[in-house]
Structure formats: structure tokens, C-alpha cells
Design an enzyme around this catalytic site. Structure first.
Site, PDB file in Angstrom:
ATOM      1  N   CYS A 151      -4.789   1.656 -12.369  1.00  0.00           N
ATOM      2  CA  CYS A 151      -3.841   0.954 -13.247  1.00  0.00           C
ATOM      3  C   CYS A 151      -4.550  -0.205 -13.941  1.00  0.00           C
ATOM      4  CB  CYS A 151      -2.661   0.432 -12.431  1.00  0.00           C
ATOM      5  SG  CYS A 151      -1.381  -0.367 -13.450  1.00  0.00           S
TER       6      CYS A 151
ATOM      7  N   CYS B  34       3.774  -1.584  -8.709  1.00  0.00           N
ATOM      8  CA  CYS B  34       3.273  -1.326 -10.065  1.00  0.00           C
ATOM      9  C   CYS B  34       4.377  -1.582 -11.110  1.00  0.00           C
ATOM     10  CB  CYS B  34       2.774   0.117 -10.174  1.00  0.00           C
ATOM     11  SG  CYS B  34       2.104   0.516 -11.801  1.00  0.00           S
TER      12      CYS B  34
ATOM     13  N   ARG C   2      -4.607  -7.375 -11.352  1.00  0.00           N
ATOM     14  CA  ARG C   2      -4.802  -7.663  -9.926  1.00  0.00           C
ATOM     15  C   ARG C   2      -5.487  -6.515  -9.186  1.00  0.00           C
ATOM     16  NH1 ARG C   2       1.452  -8.630  -9.044  1.00  0.00           N
ATOM     17  NH2 ARG C   2       1.342  -6.746 -10.320  1.00  0.00           N
TER      18      ARG C   2
ATOM     19  N   HIS D 213      -1.076   1.489  -7.073  1.00  0.00           N
ATOM     20  CA  HIS D 213      -0.867   0.270  -6.278  1.00  0.00           C
ATOM     21  C   HIS D 213       0.622   0.026  -6.111  1.00  0.00           C
ATOM     22  CE1 HIS D 213       0.242  -2.567  -9.637  1.00  0.00           C
ATOM     23  NE2 HIS D 213      -0.321  -1.608 -10.334  1.00  0.00           N
TER      24      HIS D 213
ATOM     25  N   ASP E 294      -3.385  -3.058 -14.357  1.00  0.00           N
ATOM     26  CA  ASP E 294      -2.961  -4.320 -13.736  1.00  0.00           C
ATOM     27  C   ASP E 294      -4.169  -5.207 -13.405  1.00  0.00           C
ATOM     28  OD1 ASP E 294      -2.032  -6.264 -11.728  1.00  0.00           O
ATOM     29  OD2 ASP E 294      -0.173  -5.100 -11.756  1.00  0.00           O
TER      30      ASP E 294
END
Ligand code: CO
Length: 208
Positions: free
Chosen positions: A42, A101, A46, A98, A44
Site C-alpha cells: 500500500c 488500511c 506508514r 496492512h 500508506d
């Protein structure tokens, strides 16, 4: 005048540190990359692939998009897979989702999010396919986490059905697909336990 000077300063320090630790590090990288892994994850911020698995530049080939999707007709992702399998000869393709999400969350609510809803439609398809199983999970956060896991499984199947992977298996090239999920809350990865290394195993995962 440099724009975003702190990022250039960080970069300078990083480059110096890497060179101090291994004076030939960048020189070696200019000659070749031989990553054994392709990471599909992803976007993302993080979930940074290299950091999570402690790998240096040159050691992992990375493709990231919202909610780590492998869409049958996405030429971007398909080109990455083809290059990884046919040119770099990566031995492992890891689809890593994750928990928590945002893409999966947005796919589950009933609000409109504009253009991205067309992309998230692929997750809604999974929700529809697994409606019964998901409805049995009463806690909303747990249900979302389960959909994050189911999404990873679905994307592993999609990787297995791409032409580069199908052709690799046909010619006997060793290639294993993995489904992992990452927890932002504790920084730990979990193997979802359905690695696929052949057409037969793919059919089994599809049937589950
Ligand atoms: Co995400």
C-alpha cells in the site's frame, strides 16, 4: 535557493553515512540490481517496504498503490511484475497489506469519495464475494481487519493469474507468491500462511 532544504540535508547525511559504512556501496549499485523480492504494498506512508524488512537499496523491487491492489488490466502493476519476473528473476513476490488500511476502510463505508471509488470498487467486489463470512464478524474494526486480510489473498490470486507469472511457472522458473499483513500498531509483519509456488497451489487458494 533550495526548496525543501531539510530533505536535501537529510539526503546528504544519508549518502555520507552509507558511504562511510561501505565506500563502494553506490558504485556497486550503479553496476546492477539483483533483488530477490518484489514487494507489492500500500502507498500508506506508514508502511515503507525497505525499512520494515530491513533491506538496503538494491535488495527489494517495490510497487505500491492504494490498498495494494493487483488489477487484471493495470499496465503499471503488470509491467512491474513482468520486469521483476523476466528480467530481474526475482524469486519471491510478496503482496503486503496492512491493518487499518484507509483504502479498505473507504471501500466499506457508504460515502462517496470521488474518482478513487472506481479503484476501490475492486475491494467492494471482494466484500460482496465474502459477504456471509464478513457479516459474521460483529465488531466493525475486526471486520475491516478481516477484509484487509481477504484483500491480500485476492491480490495474491491476481498475481498468480498474470501472464508473466503463469509463463514463469510453465517454464519451471522458481517463483513463490506470499500474502503478508503488517500491523501499524506494533510494526510487525504476519505471514497469512498461503504461499503459492505452482498453478496447482494457486487453484487451491482460489477455491478457498
Ligand atoms: Co493502506
Amino acid at each position: 535557493m533550495k526548496i525543501l532544504p531539510h530533505l536535501f540535508e537529510n539526503n546528504h547525511q544519508w549518502s555520507s553515512r552509507m558511504t562511510r559504512e561501505d565506500p563502494t556501496f553506490f558504485q556497486k549499485l550503479t553496476r546492477q540490481q539483483t533483488p530477490e523480492y518484489l514487494w507489492i504494498g500500500c502507498t500508506d506512508s506508514r508502511v515503507p517496504a525497505n525499512e520494515i524488512v530491513g533491506l538496503l537499496p538494491g535488495e527489494i523491487f517495490v510497487h505500491r498503490n492504494v490498498a495494494n491492489l493487483v488489477v487484471h488490466s493495470d499496465m503499471n502493476c503488470l509491467s512491474v511484475i513482468q520486469y521483476a519476473v523476466e528480467v530481474l528473476k526475482t524469486k519471491h513476490i510478496i503482496v503486503c497489506g496492512h491493518y487499518g488500511c484507509g483504502g479498505v476502510k473507504a471501500a466499506m463505508d457508504n460515502r462517496a469519495h470521488g474518482l478513487i471509488d472506481n479503484w476501490l470498487g475492486h475491494i467492494r467486489d471482494i466484500y460482496r464475494k465474502r459477504r456471509e463470512e464478513l457479516a459474521a464478524v460483529t465488531d466493525e474494526d475486526e471486520r475491516m481487519d478481516r477484509l484487509c486480510e481477504l484483500n491480500v489473498a485476492e491480490q495474491v490470486v491476481n498475481v498468480g493469474n498474470t501472464t508473466p507469472v503463469q509463463e514463469a511457472w510453465k517454464r519451471g522458473q522458481p517463483l513463490i507468491l506470499h500474502g503478508w499483513i503488517y500491523s501499524i500498531a506494533n510494526g510487525l509483519l504476519k505471514d497469512l500462511g498461503f504461499s503459492v509456488s505452482s498453478q496447482q497451489e494457486l487453484k487451491q487458494l482460489e477455491a478457498d
